[in-house]
Design an enzyme around this catalytic site. Structure first.
Site, PDB file in Angstrom:
ATOM      1  N   GLU A  82       0.003 -13.521  10.277  1.00 56.59           N
ATOM      2  CA  GLU A  82      -1.382 -12.282   9.519  1.00 56.59           C
ATOM      3  C   GLU A  82      -1.970 -13.610   8.421  1.00 56.59           C
ATOM      4  OE1 GLU A  82       0.396  -9.411   7.892  1.00 56.59           O
ATOM      5  OE2 GLU A  82      -1.431  -8.455   6.594  1.00 56.59           O
ATOM      6  N   LYS A 265       5.683  -3.934   2.472  1.00 58.62           N
ATOM      7  CA  LYS A 265       5.808  -4.052   3.174  1.00 58.62           C
ATOM      8  C   LYS A 265       4.937  -5.504   3.124  1.00 58.62           C
ATOM      9  CE  LYS A 265       3.059  -6.228   7.525  1.00 58.62           C
ATOM     10  NZ  LYS A 265       2.210  -6.860   7.476  1.00 58.62           N
ATOM     11  N   ASP A 281      16.492 -16.656   7.279  1.00 63.78           N
ATOM     12  CA  ASP A 281      17.079 -15.662   8.354  1.00 63.78           C
ATOM     13  C   ASP A 281      15.902 -14.233   7.625  1.00 63.78           C
ATOM     14  OD1 ASP A 281      18.003 -12.683   9.171  1.00 63.78           O
ATOM     15  OD2 ASP A 281      19.532 -13.678   9.751  1.00 63.78           O
ATOM     16  N   HIS A 378     -10.629  -9.046   4.570  1.00 62.27           N
ATOM     17  CA  HIS A 378      -9.553  -9.513   6.330  1.00 62.27           C
ATOM     18  C   HIS A 378     -10.423  -9.565   7.219  1.00 62.27           C
ATOM     19  CE1 HIS A 378      -5.634  -7.633   5.659  1.00 62.27           C
ATOM     20  NE2 HIS A 378      -6.340  -8.245   4.504  1.00 62.27           N
TER      21      HIS A 378
END
Ligand code: NAD
Length: 428
Positions: A82, A265, A281, A378
């Site tokens: 991202e 998130k 992991d 962005h």
């Protein structure tokens, strides 16, 4: 349109054959395959780590610089696809460093594993919970955990309880896994005591499995930023107002689960990228964090903010079962390199670094959101992606992205037009 089918016995082919087939059938030429699938040494490692390996994904790896954590400077390795994650982390780190950086702590690396038993009577449950059972369990685990005990870890106790809906009885084992993530250690522990648990309880084991919840393996980070130090980053707001809006944004995330999902998130953008870069992991870390955020029955924020004594204070607490050894971490050269950059931390130090990173990522996002939005930054990165998609590479890609951003239409057509105009310019 789907591509040609891979042969059913793919896993029986030699790794190099699998890779060649994969690249020939599914990539647009050798250049694309070289950019998207790593070379033969990486394939050998992939083949060791997973079944039916056809390659190694070339996930971007970048370094977020400028972190000051517990008085020490850190550069953090982040593997993530991202755009903006690494830039945002470094941006917040530099702001927080103005106030003295992050202060962190981590609990002992205690994790839980379970033997779930069915057909257990009340007497059997009592027997399993008795002191005599404890001695047998401790002895059985001691026999397999010698090396862990020598490192200061090992079995720490147990709990027995009945689950009212299924009637299953759970034997919960707590194990200090030291520097490992611990999943295999824990699964082995539960399987080791399975026969004793069955014998003692008179029941039959349904399964032996760790829990990723890790509610006792928490890490915390906090920072304190004088409002004067925030002022240069308040983008048109006064420092007081920017800080007030940050606190309100946290309260919003803590109140509205719809916002909390994305707020958390954003925290995991950093944490999962560090986990990925160290070959930890990522799914385990994500599952634990989101479960922890929902422990009250409602999804809430993992971070919190307040204004006190003329400063903005940020804090975070979350479970972080990160390994500094074991699994793929100390097998994969990239994992080892990432840990070396971090000064070869133990698992608790790694968790503390990850907590600081998660808080930095969150602070960067929240500050941007309440002081003008995140889309501008962005979209600049999006323009670069469009230019790449339109076929531009190297300097041309940067120039095409500039043209797209200046035009303000972030479409593939705009990028293609930009690339065409650059080529026409170069040809004239
Ligand atoms: P592991 O199986 O490699 O065990 C750790 C090893 O490191 C042990 O042999 C231990 O003796 C050794 N070791 C050396 N130095 C140590 C130290 N200082 N502290 C602790 N151990 C030390 O790894 P693991 O952490 O038990 O398991 C992690 C792996 O299990 C990951 O690959 C994970 O993806 C996988 N896994 C996860 C789940 C799950 O999350 N639900 C389930 C199964 C497997």
């Amino acid at each position: 349109m789907s591509g040609p089918a891979l042969p059913a016995g793919l896993r029986k082919l030699a790794p190099a054959e699998r890779k060649a087939l994969w690249e020939r059938l599914y990539f647009d030429g050798t250049e694309a395959a070289a950019a998207g699938n790593a070379g033969s040494e990486a394939l050998e490692l992939s083949d060791l780590l997973v079944e039916s390996a056809v390659g190694a994904l070339t996930l971007p790896l970048g370094i977020a610089q400028g972190f000051l954590i517990d008085g020490r400077r850190y550069d953090l390795p982040l593997a993530v696809e991202e755009p903006s994650v690494i830039a945002a982390a470094g941006y917040a780190a530099r702001i927080v460093a103005e106030g003295g950086g992050f202060v962190t702590e981590a609990d002992e690396p205690l994790m839980e594993s379970y033997v779930y038993l069915e057909g257990v009577s009340a007497e059997g449950e009592a027997r399993l919970a008795s002191e005599g059972a404890e001695a047998r369990i401790r002895a059985a685990l001691g026999a397999i955990q010698g090396s862990l005990e020598r490192r200061g870890g090992g079995y720490r106790g147990r709990r027995v309880y009945r689950l009212p809906e299924t009637g299953l009885v759970a034997l919960e084992l707590s194990v200090d896994v030291r520097d490992a993530m611990g999943a295999n250690i824990l699964n082995t522990a539960a399987e080791t005591v399975k026969s004793q648990a069955e014998e003692l309880s008179g029941g039959k084991a349904l399964m032996c499995i760790l829990s990723n919840a890790s509610p006792r393996r928490l890490a915390r980070a906090r920072f304190e930023l004088p409002l004067a130090a925030l002022a240069p980053f308040a983008r048109g707001f006064s420092a007081d107002e920017a800080a007030r809006r940050v606190v309100l944004a946290w309260r919003l995330a803590d109140e509205d689960p719809a916002r909390a999902v994305t707020h958390n998130k954003g925290i995991m953008n950093g944490v999962a990228s560090l986990a990925q870069a160290t070959l930890n992991d990522t799914r385990a870390v994500e599952a634990a964090a989101h479960a922890w955020a929902a422990r009250s029955g409602r999804l809430r924020s993992l971070s919190r903010y307040e204004i006190a004594d003329g400063s903005l204070r940020g804090a975070i607490e979350l479970p972080l079962a990160l390994g500094a050894v074991g699994g793929s971490v100390d097998l994969h050269p990239a994992g080892k390199a990432a840990l070396r950059l971090l000064g070869d931390p133990d698992s608790r130090r790694l968790a503390r670094i990850a907590a600081a990173l998660g808080l930095a990522q969150n602070f960067a996002a929240v500050l941007a959101l309440v002081t003008g939005g995140i889309q501008k930054g962005h979209m600049r990165l999006h323009a670069a992606r469009l230019a790449y998609k339109a076929g531009a590479r190297g300097d041309d890609a940067r120039r095409a992205a500039d043209i797209v951003a200046a035009g303000g239409a972030y479409t593939l057509a705009a990028a293609e037009a930009a690339v065409a105009s650059l080529r026409a310019g170069a040809g004239s």
